[in-house]
Write an enzyme that holds these catalytic residues in place. Sequence first.
Site, PDB file in Angstrom:
ATOM      1  N   LYS A  35       0.863  -1.190   0.000  1.00 40.59           N
ATOM      2  CA  LYS A  35       0.000   0.000   0.000  1.00 40.59           C
ATOM      3  C   LYS A  35       0.885   1.221   0.000  1.00 40.59           C
ATOM      4  CE  LYS A  35      -4.443   1.018   0.174  1.00 40.59           C
ATOM      5  NZ  LYS A  35      -5.570   0.243  -0.388  1.00 40.59           N
ATOM      6  N   GLY A  62     -20.684   6.515   3.107  1.00 39.07           N
ATOM      7  CA  GLY A  62     -19.801   6.920   2.014  1.00 39.07           C
ATOM      8  C   GLY A  62     -20.602   7.030   0.730  1.00 39.07           C
TER       9      GLY A  62
END
Length: 428
Positions: A107, A219
């Site tokens: 990541k 979201g």
Amino acid sequence: MADKPHNAFAMAQAQFDGVAEQLNLDQATRQLLRNPLREYHFSIPVRMDDGSVTVFRGFRVQHNDARGPAKGGIRFHPQETVDTVRALSMWMTWKCAVVDIPLGGSKGGVVCDPHNLSAREQERICRGWVRQISREVGPLVDVPAPDVMTNAQHMLWMLDEFETIHRGHFPGFITGKPVGMGGSLGRTEATGFGVVFTIREALKELGLKPEATTASVQGFGNVSQYAIRLYQQLGGKVTCVSSWDQADQTSYSFRKKSGIDLDELLGMADHFGGIDKAKAKAKGYEVLPGDDWIAEEVDILIPAALENQIRGDNVGRIHQRVKLIAEGANGPTTPEADKVIQQRGIFVIPDFLANAGGVTCSYFEQVQSNMNYYWERDEVLGKLDIKMTAAYLAVSDLARKRKLYMRDAAYVIAINRVAQACKERGWI
Ligand code: NAD
């Protein structure tokens, strides 16, 4: 019940330790897998539009690459920390393993707020990030992708910088590229659709028909929007979504009990998935506090914003009616809240299984990029459905047979696969 200050990496390690104990993993394997193999921290000096220079902090963490090149997104976020990146890289390893694609986990991130940056400034951050890390990433080493607040345009700038440095075309260096520039059809919708493929299978197991269910979603970005789209196509009704309001620096929930209209809300949302309050009110939405999405009287909760959203202090607000939580976001549930959810018998599709559609499609994109031959959208989404459904069924089968919580069952499968790869390579 109050949670300790949130540290996503401590949470990822605690989850790992619990399963390592159940699996009776040897000490060396535990030590190897509870930390990243490699991590890079760097500074990115960027010439701003006004002529000044700002130095941004960048990271790339490669958790494990025993099963194949590392793979993981790049997040632009003002609250990004290396511990968040470490946790996300570890979850990527488990995610690729649980859907059984030949990739490891990594990541990256940059501490920045794209809301306050021009397109040119963002381009310079992208190019600067690649310049700092270009020797440690690549199609056979570590393959980046978009994440929160990064998109196809950012990926293309990064690819262009990488190809300039390495003097050639390497479309397999990065995924999430625009279609026509090495991107795959279906990638944009892959994560949200993947969440719903797993919801569809879970509902079958719970004996519920999608058209008889309702959902509340946290979201309103890439994952959420496509999850809502497919869930509605299956006949489900979404009554509430929440999103971040940049001007007010807080989140709001938008509720319409008769069901939200996705296209209508898309028409009043900005590029970052922030919904305009005034326009929503004018269209008959109730505008409620940001956390209220969690208390909706629905069958399904889909957290699809950020980590640390279902916590000890708000888990008690989850309505009696909720039967299923499908974690679209990475790490949305803290261990404290997870215990309560488990005790209440709410069925959970854990993050690294539910949202694995994105990386699965990224893997398809890499395959297509390396072949320089691109598939039709239906072929991509058909292959995605097969992979996601197979992964879901393997996890739920193990959970049923061994009477495990779904999260633990997913971990058992993933950790076993990675530990096995490390052993077979002779690392441990
Ligand atoms: P995004 O930037 O497109 O959307 C994020 C959304 O969350 C926006 O609508 C924003 O307004 C909202 N939001 C932010 N803070 C909030 C808060 N406190 N309350 C309510 N809403 C809030 O991001 P995305 O790509 O949709 O990713 C969402 C989550 O899914 C992240 O955890 C990400 O790591 C994970 N994920 C994304 C992908 C992918 O392919 N995009 C793949 C796997 C996992």
